[in-house]
Design a protein around this motif. Sequence first.
Motif, short mmCIF file in Angstrom:
data_model
loop_
_atom_site.label_atom_id
_atom_site.label_comp_id
_atom_site.label_asym_id
_atom_site.label_seq_id
_atom_site.Cartn_x
_atom_site.Cartn_y
_atom_site.Cartn_z
N GLU A 120 7.98 -5.79 -3.30
CA GLU A 120 7.28 -6.50 -4.37
C GLU A 120 8.25 -7.35 -5.19
O GLU A 120 7.94 -8.49 -5.54
CB GLU A 120 6.55 -5.51 -5.28
N ASN A 121 9.42 -6.81 -5.48
CA ASN A 121 10.40 -7.56 -6.27
C ASN A 121 10.95 -8.76 -5.49
O ASN A 121 11.07 -9.86 -6.04
CB ASN A 121 11.56 -6.64 -6.68
N LEU A 122 11.27 -8.55 -4.23
CA LEU A 122 11.88 -9.62 -3.44
C LEU A 122 10.90 -10.72 -3.08
O LEU A 122 11.31 -11.85 -2.80
CB LEU A 122 12.51 -9.04 -2.16
N THR A 123 9.60 -10.38 -3.04
CA THR A 123 8.59 -11.40 -2.74
C THR A 123 7.94 -11.94 -4.00
O THR A 123 6.96 -12.69 -3.92
CB THR A 123 7.49 -10.82 -1.83
N ALA A 124 8.49 -11.56 -5.17
CA ALA A 124 7.96 -12.03 -6.47
C ALA A 124 6.48 -11.70 -6.61
O ALA A 124 5.69 -12.49 -7.15
CB ALA A 124 8.20 -13.52 -6.64
N GLY A 125 6.08 -10.54 -6.10
CA GLY A 125 4.70 -10.10 -6.23
C GLY A 125 3.75 -10.64 -5.19
O GLY A 125 2.55 -10.32 -5.21
N ALA A 126 4.24 -11.47 -4.25
CA ALA A 126 3.35 -12.02 -3.21
C ALA A 126 2.79 -10.90 -2.33
O ALA A 126 1.65 -10.97 -1.87
CB ALA A 126 4.11 -13.03 -2.35
N LEU A 127 3.60 -9.88 -2.09
CA LEU A 127 3.13 -8.68 -1.39
C LEU A 127 3.32 -7.51 -2.34
O LEU A 127 4.43 -7.00 -2.50
CB LEU A 127 3.90 -8.46 -0.08
N GLY A 128 2.24 -7.13 -2.99
CA GLY A 128 2.32 -6.08 -3.99
C GLY A 128 2.61 -4.72 -3.40
O GLY A 128 2.28 -4.45 -2.24
N SER A 129 3.21 -3.86 -4.20
CA SER A 129 3.58 -2.53 -3.71
C SER A 129 2.34 -1.70 -3.37
O SER A 129 2.35 -0.94 -2.40
CB SER A 129 4.43 -1.80 -4.76
N THR A 130 1.27 -1.85 -4.14
CA THR A 130 0.06 -1.07 -3.88
C THR A 130 -0.56 -1.44 -2.54
O THR A 130 -0.92 -0.56 -1.74
CB THR A 130 -0.98 -1.29 -4.99
N LEU A 131 -0.67 -2.74 -2.27
CA LEU A 131 -1.23 -3.19 -0.99
C LEU A 131 -0.36 -2.72 0.17
O LEU A 131 -0.87 -2.25 1.19
CB LEU A 131 -1.34 -4.70 -0.98
N PHE A 132 0.94 -2.80 0.00
CA PHE A 132 1.85 -2.39 1.06
C PHE A 132 1.74 -0.90 1.34
O PHE A 132 1.61 -0.48 2.49
CB PHE A 132 3.28 -2.77 0.66
N VAL A 133 1.76 -0.09 0.28
CA VAL A 133 1.68 1.37 0.44
C VAL A 133 0.35 1.76 1.07
O VAL A 133 0.30 2.62 1.97
CB VAL A 133 1.87 2.08 -0.92
N GLN A 134 -0.75 1.15 0.62
CA GLN A 134 -2.06 1.48 1.17
C GLN A 134 -2.15 1.10 2.65
O GLN A 134 -2.75 1.83 3.45
CB GLN A 134 -3.15 0.77 0.37
N THR A 135 -1.57 -0.03 3.02
CA THR A 135 -1.58 -0.45 4.42
C THR A 135 -0.82 0.55 5.29
O THR A 135 -1.29 0.95 6.37
CB THR A 135 -0.94 -1.84 4.57
N VAL A 136 0.35 0.95 4.83
CA VAL A 136 1.15 1.92 5.57
C VAL A 136 0.42 3.26 5.65
O VAL A 136 0.41 3.92 6.70
CB VAL A 136 2.53 2.08 4.92
N ALA A 137 -0.20 3.68 4.54
CA ALA A 137 -0.91 4.96 4.51
C ALA A 137 -2.07 4.97 5.50
O ALA A 137 -2.30 5.98 6.20
CB ALA A 137 -1.43 5.24 3.10
N VAL A 138 -2.78 3.87 5.58
CA VAL A 138 -3.87 3.78 6.56
C VAL A 138 -3.32 3.87 7.98
O VAL A 138 -3.90 4.53 8.86
CB VAL A 138 -4.66 2.46 6.37
N GLY A 139 -2.18 3.22 8.22
CA GLY A 139 -1.57 3.28 9.54
C GLY A 139 -1.17 4.69 9.93
O GLY A 139 -1.42 5.13 11.07
N VAL A 140 -0.55 5.41 9.01
CA VAL A 140 -0.16 6.80 9.30
C VAL A 140 -1.39 7.67 9.52
O VAL A 140 -1.42 8.52 10.42
CB VAL A 140 0.70 7.37 8.15
#
Length: 242
Positions: A115-135
């Motif tokens: 989230e920090n490196l993409t300046a919020g373009a890919l938010g941490s919540t969206l990323f975590v939820q995507t990974v959680a769904v994958g697992v």
Amino acid sequence: MQEVLGIALRLIAFLGEGLRSVAPVIGILLVFQLLVLRQPLENWREIAFGLVLTVVGLVVFLRGLEIGLTPLGESASNALAGRGSLSLVVVFGVALGYGATLAEPALRILAEQVENLTAGALGSTLFVQTVAVGVALGLAVGAARIVLGVETTPFFIPALALALVLTFFAPERYTGLAFDAALATTGPVTVPLAIALGSGLALALDRGDVLIFGFGLVAFAALGPILCVLALGIYLGSPSGG
């Protein structure tokens, strides 16, 4: 007095185990910092205190897994096998994978960095939820495979082929991120639970060779996030996905 001494000795042994786990990493960092780079340690007191907390926290966490979380996972797996319901096993795999992922500390760190490196373009919540769904999907498929008595290879080959295909369509920035996500999420919470689920189901269902049917769930838990993050990258990189 003997009881207190025994507790103290066990505590020292546990702390020794934790220290042995992190000592190589600490040693390498100190050697490079002090001998190779020849840079003094700033705030060395805070660093030393943090290292002590790391060792103690690691010992407490691992002991908690050993005497609490892992036996609970094995007990639930045995109970599921006794029910003999494929749909119930799949639902449990989804719930376990999703919940375990949200508890992974490494994934949280990775998500915040993204989230920090993409300046919020890919938010941490969206990323975590995507990974959680994958697992969640990965553990569900892996658990269903054990119940159905199917070996690992027929599932792995198509999944790996699909991941390879998706890497050609996903934006380059998501390729490395997808594989990093897989490693970050298969950490100290997910791995013991996945192993407990797989071995517990294989033993309870008497699948024969436990090494064939009881293992592989960690790999499924890693493949799921790779596929989901790559799919997310394709969606976000497309005109309709923004």
